[in-house]
Design an enzyme around this catalytic site. Structure first.
Site, PDB file in Angstrom:
ATOM      1  N   ASP A  16      28.517 -82.878 -13.925  1.00 49.06           N
ATOM      2  CA  ASP A  16      27.344 -82.233 -14.514  1.00 49.06           C
ATOM      3  C   ASP A  16      27.305 -80.777 -14.040  1.00 49.06           C
ATOM      4  O   ASP A  16      26.505 -80.390 -13.193  1.00 49.06           O
ATOM      5  CB  ASP A  16      26.082 -82.975 -14.084  1.00 49.06           C
ATOM      6  CG  ASP A  16      24.858 -82.545 -14.880  1.00 49.06           C
ATOM      7  OD1 ASP A  16      25.025 -81.771 -15.842  1.00 49.06           O
ATOM      8  OD2 ASP A  16      23.749 -82.981 -14.547  1.00 49.06           O
ATOM      9  N   GLU A  88      25.383 -78.237 -26.024  1.00 44.44           N
ATOM     10  CA  GLU A  88      23.985 -78.442 -26.374  1.00 44.44           C
ATOM     11  C   GLU A  88      23.518 -77.562 -27.533  1.00 44.44           C
ATOM     12  O   GLU A  88      23.722 -76.347 -27.535  1.00 44.44           O
ATOM     13  CB  GLU A  88      23.135 -78.154 -25.137  1.00 44.44           C
ATOM     14  CG  GLU A  88      21.674 -78.468 -25.300  1.00 44.44           C
ATOM     15  CD  GLU A  88      20.952 -78.279 -23.979  1.00 44.44           C
ATOM     16  OE1 GLU A  88      20.037 -77.453 -23.935  1.00 44.44           O
ATOM     17  OE2 GLU A  88      21.311 -78.961 -23.007  1.00 44.44           O
ATOM     18  N   LYS A 124      25.240 -82.176 -28.119  1.00 45.74           N
ATOM     19  CA  LYS A 124      24.142 -82.633 -27.265  1.00 45.74           C
ATOM     20  C   LYS A 124      22.804 -82.264 -27.899  1.00 45.74           C
ATOM     21  O   LYS A 124      22.537 -81.090 -28.163  1.00 45.74           O
ATOM     22  CB  LYS A 124      24.298 -81.971 -25.896  1.00 45.74           C
ATOM     23  CG  LYS A 124      23.481 -82.558 -24.772  1.00 45.74           C
ATOM     24  CD  LYS A 124      23.929 -81.897 -23.468  1.00 45.74           C
ATOM     25  CE  LYS A 124      23.035 -82.255 -22.308  1.00 45.74           C
ATOM     26  NZ  LYS A 124      23.386 -81.461 -21.118  1.00 45.74           N
ATOM     27  N   THR A 148      20.274 -86.606 -25.472  1.00 41.58           N
ATOM     28  CA  THR A 148      19.830 -86.346 -24.108  1.00 41.58           C
ATOM     29  C   THR A 148      18.308 -86.401 -24.008  1.00 41.58           C
ATOM     30  O   THR A 148      17.612 -86.672 -24.986  1.00 41.58           O
ATOM     31  CB  THR A 148      20.392 -84.978 -23.653  1.00 41.58           C
ATOM     32  OG1 THR A 148      20.111 -84.787 -22.277  1.00 41.58           O
ATOM     33  CG2 THR A 148      19.779 -83.834 -24.439  1.00 41.58           C
ATOM     34  N   PHE A 170      17.721 -90.024 -18.287  1.00 48.24           N
ATOM     35  CA  PHE A 170      17.537 -89.137 -17.137  1.00 48.24           C
ATOM     36  C   PHE A 170      16.891 -89.893 -15.985  1.00 48.24           C
ATOM     37  O   PHE A 170      15.664 -89.925 -15.852  1.00 48.24           O
ATOM     38  CB  PHE A 170      16.691 -87.929 -17.543  1.00 48.24           C
ATOM     39  CG  PHE A 170      17.486 -86.809 -18.166  1.00 48.24           C
ATOM     40  CD1 PHE A 170      18.611 -87.054 -18.923  1.00 48.24           C
ATOM     41  CD2 PHE A 170      17.099 -85.497 -17.985  1.00 48.24           C
ATOM     42  CE1 PHE A 170      19.351 -86.024 -19.495  1.00 48.24           C
ATOM     43  CE2 PHE A 170      17.817 -84.450 -18.549  1.00 48.24           C
ATOM     44  CZ  PHE A 170      18.956 -84.712 -19.312  1.00 48.24           C
TER      45      PHE A 170
END
Length: 310
Positions: A16, A88, A124, A148, A170
């Protein structure tokens, strides 16, 4: 074997980070980035020529500059790994299905111009209803998506039904919320709602033979990570990967496709999704805050670029 090596034997570990040195050192299979991480990388002096070149090409379009830099970092990451990179979409488009699809196709085209096939890119997108429907359309075109900011089972149900390649629950943000709302400084991993939510999603997906993979994300400590050993993927920050590499704790598989679940299959309409979201204070708050955070991170990057342009 180190704890990390044991974990890697049962779970795909994703870095990450957008830090190229960290990726080079850790050699993960996949990597994921976001605007905050890209801002950190582009703050390094060696990338200043890249920044200036993009600014010269698009002097009046900061959004285009950010898109260029996003693909640049993604391409550099892909030179260092064998798997996929998550890229993203602008979080300001989170409630606009059509605009999200358009932006995703632009990213795929930009990667292809760099010689990178679409199979190595995950688009994403925030797990709003509109984002999930954008993912449905993209998956039908053979473009893989990573949904996400996922905090609730209703989001997971909708993603599975849409045929999404990958979801990112998350874990740590759920734990943070739980601590605040239960007024507890520490919560044992057996009561960690972030960990428990990933377990429930995993069991539901395997029970109903969904192809969507689960990638636990946003970890606060190694206990959370080890409690999800066996999950399809886990995206972990470099500092926690380093901690796992120095540990020699035995790792026991915690998630298995044979665990089973008794949750009936859920095919949600938009109204049902909206109702479940509204009745889930945690998901509503964290999804809203997460989108706002991604937008602010992009704005910080845009401000930095504007200052360089002048």
């Amino acid at each position: 074997m180190t704890t990390l090596a044991q974990l890697q034997a049962m779970t795909t570990i994703v870095a990450d980070t957008g830090n190229l040195d960290a990726i080079e050192r850790l050699k993960p299979i996949d990597a994921t980035t976001n605007p905050s991480l890209i801002t950190q990388v582009l703050s390094l002096p060696e990338f200043e020529p890249i920044l200036k070149d993009s600014l010269n090409k698009h002097p009046h379009d900061i959004d285009k500059v950010i898109d260029d830099l996003t693909v640049f970092i993604g391409t550099e990451i892909l030179k260092r790994i064998d798997g996929k990179v998550s890229t993203e979409v602008d979080a300001r488009l989170s409630f606009d299905t059509k605009a999200t699809v358009k932006k995703a196709l632009e990213f795929i085209k930009a990667y292809e111009e760099q010689g990178i096939c679409k199979d190595r890119v995950l688009i994403k997108i925030a797990s709003t209803w509109q984002g999930i429907q954008a993912g449905r359309q993209l998956e039908k075109q053979g473009i893989h998506c990573n949904l996400t900011l996922l905090f609730g089972l209703h989001q997971a149900y909708a993603c599975a039904d849409a045929g999404i390649t990958l979801i990112s629950p998350f874990v740590g943000r759920i734990l943070d919320w739980q601590k605040r709302h239960e007024n507890r400084e520490t919560i044992p991993v057996t009561e960690d709602k972030g960990v428990l939510s990933v377990k429930a999603i995993y069991q539901y997906f395997k029970q109903h033979d969904y192809r969507t993979q689960i990638m636990g994300a946003s970890f606060r400590n190694t206990d959370e990570i080890l409690a999800l050993a066996g999950c399809d993927l886990l995206t972990i920050s470099p500092d926690l990967i380093d901690k796992l590499a120095k540990m020699d704790v035995a790792v026991t598989r915690q998630l298995s496709p044979n665990d089973g679940s008794d949750l009936p299959k859920q095919i949600l309409t938009k109204d049902a999704f909206d109702e479940q979201l509204q009745n889930d204070a945690m998901s509503t708050e964290l999804l809203t805050n997460g989108i706002d955070g991604f937008i602010k991170a992009r704005e910080a990057l845009a401000d930095r670029l504007r200052s360089l342009a002048h």
